[in-house]
Design an enzyme around this catalytic site. Structure first.
Site, PDB file in Angstrom:
ATOM      1  N   ASP A   1       6.523 -93.284  -0.415  1.00 42.02           N
ATOM      2  CA  ASP A   1       7.360 -92.816  -1.181  1.00 42.02           C
ATOM      3  C   ASP A   1       8.431 -94.314  -1.434  1.00 42.02           C
ATOM      4  OD1 ASP A   1       8.838 -92.630   1.231  1.00 42.02           O
ATOM      5  OD2 ASP A   1       9.251 -90.636   0.811  1.00 42.02           O
TER       6      ASP A   1
ATOM      7  N   HIS B   1      11.020 -80.948   3.387  1.00 41.03           N
ATOM      8  CA  HIS B   1      10.159 -81.826   2.543  1.00 41.03           C
ATOM      9  C   HIS B   1       9.395 -82.773   3.486  1.00 41.03           C
ATOM     10  CE1 HIS B   1      13.703 -85.031   2.595  1.00 41.03           C
ATOM     11  NE2 HIS B   1      12.781 -85.258   3.609  1.00 41.03           N
TER      12      HIS B   1
ATOM     13  N   GLU C   1      10.349 -82.040  -2.550  1.00 43.69           N
ATOM     14  CA  GLU C   1      11.154 -81.131  -2.034  1.00 43.69           C
ATOM     15  C   GLU C   1      11.057 -79.917  -2.393  1.00 43.69           C
ATOM     16  OE1 GLU C   1      13.748 -82.521  -0.849  1.00 43.69           O
ATOM     17  OE2 GLU C   1      14.285 -84.393  -1.672  1.00 43.69           O
TER      18      GLU C   1
ATOM     19  N   ASN D   1      14.961 -79.856   5.338  1.00 43.10           N
ATOM     20  CA  ASN D   1      14.655 -78.616   4.332  1.00 43.10           C
ATOM     21  C   ASN D   1      13.218 -78.433   4.100  1.00 43.10           C
ATOM     22  OD1 ASN D   1      13.794 -80.863   2.754  1.00 43.10           O
ATOM     23  ND2 ASN D   1      15.154 -80.584   1.018  1.00 43.10           N
TER      24      ASN D   1
HETATM   25  P1  PGA Z   1      14.211 -88.741   9.336  1.00 45.82           P
HETATM   26  O1  PGA Z   1      13.516 -88.308   7.735  1.00 45.82           O
HETATM   27  O2  PGA Z   1      12.947 -89.442   9.869  1.00 45.82           O
HETATM   28  O3  PGA Z   1      15.214 -89.918   8.961  1.00 45.82           O
HETATM   29  O4  PGA Z   1      14.746 -87.607   9.909  1.00 45.82           O
HETATM   30  C1  PGA Z   1      12.463 -87.554   7.478  1.00 45.82           C
HETATM   31  C2  PGA Z   1      12.058 -87.184   6.201  1.00 45.82           C
HETATM   32  O5  PGA Z   1      13.175 -86.901   5.501  1.00 45.82           O
HETATM   33  O6  PGA Z   1      10.998 -87.108   6.027  1.00 45.82           O
END
Ligand code: PGA
Length: 242
Positions: A67, A139, A144, A137
């Site tokens: 992304d 994702h 999302e 959440n």
């Molecule tokens: P993080 O993010 O590694 O900073 O916990 C993971 C994500 O949101 O995919």
């Protein structure tokens, strides 16, 4: 699915790096799918150690990142391209710039850019090995809750939670872009192997939900249960609710 529980963050990172190293030794022309966020920082650190020892090469490797923020490029400190340069690209000297594939957040036509990215993945022969983190959440990438399991690379509005999670890399929350581009869930699921990393007790309940809960679009990561070649690497805290 295979679940590996590591003692701590460092061991999780080493195990994940070992999996990538095995892939690179098996296929020198591997197509790697890469992720950003706090979780994989240790993974990049560990794989670079092995690279600097001369045990692996990135010369014929192609990379695709999950992304990017709309409106940013590698010169913006908050961009995911900047993160990748800092943690891997600028340090892996034999990785060819032409083999690095990032979604271009500055493209004039962002929808066309998503299409171009999909075509580039196809032309590369698909992704062999895809690294993933997981959001609180559920994702994956920036897909999302509610995103179709069939989705392809697309432009999306970032949730306030996802923007807050990124705010540390910006002057203030107001500077965090409101839109992003992400590989779709359908795109991610086509990778030949998926490697999901999670650490810390804040991830324990979403890890349980993702791996043991009912598969549904409301929790995007539950789709991973359907992947034929998923390896999950957790530290003890993230595995504590399984
Ligand atoms: P993080 O993010 O590694 O900073 O916990 C993971 C994500 O949101 O995919």
């Amino acid at each position: 699915m295979e679940i590996i529980v590591a003692k701590n963050y460092r061991e999780m990172s080493i195990i994940a790096a070992d999996l990538a190293i095995k892939q690179l030794k098996r296929k020198k022309t591997s197509v790697l799918g890469l992720a950003t966020g706090n979780t994989p920082i240790g993974f990049y650190h560990e794989i670079l150690k092995v690279y600097h020892r001369g045990d692996i090469s990135f010369k014929s490797v192609k990379t695709f990142n999950l992304d990017e923020f709309a409106g940013l490029d590698d010169t913006d400190r908050g961009s995911l391209f900047y993160y990748m340069r800092k943690h891997l690209f600028d340090k892996a000297a034999d990785l060819q710039p032409k083999n690095i594939n990032m979604l271009d957040g500055r493209a004039k036509n962002l929808r066309a850019e998503c299409h171009r990215f999909e075509q580039a993945i196809k032309s590369a022969g698909g992704i062999d090995w895809q690294l993933l983190g997981i959001g609180a959440n559920g994702h994956i990438g920036w897909n999302e809750p509610g995103t179709s399991f069939k989705s392809r690379t697309h432009l999306l509005n970032l949730t306030i939670k996802s923007r807050r999670a990124q705010a540390e890399n910006f002057k203030s929350i107001k500077d965090v872009p409101k839109q992003g581009l992400t590989m779709g869930i359908g795109t991610i699921m086509e990778a030949k192997q998926l490697v999901l990393l999670a650490d810390g007790k804040e991830k324990a309940s979403i890890v349980r939900e993702a791996l043991r809960g009912r598969v549904r679009q409301r929790v995007p990561a539950t789709v991973l249960q359907r992947h034929p070649n998923l390896v999950v690497v957790l530290d003890e805290a993230a595995a504590s609710s399984l």
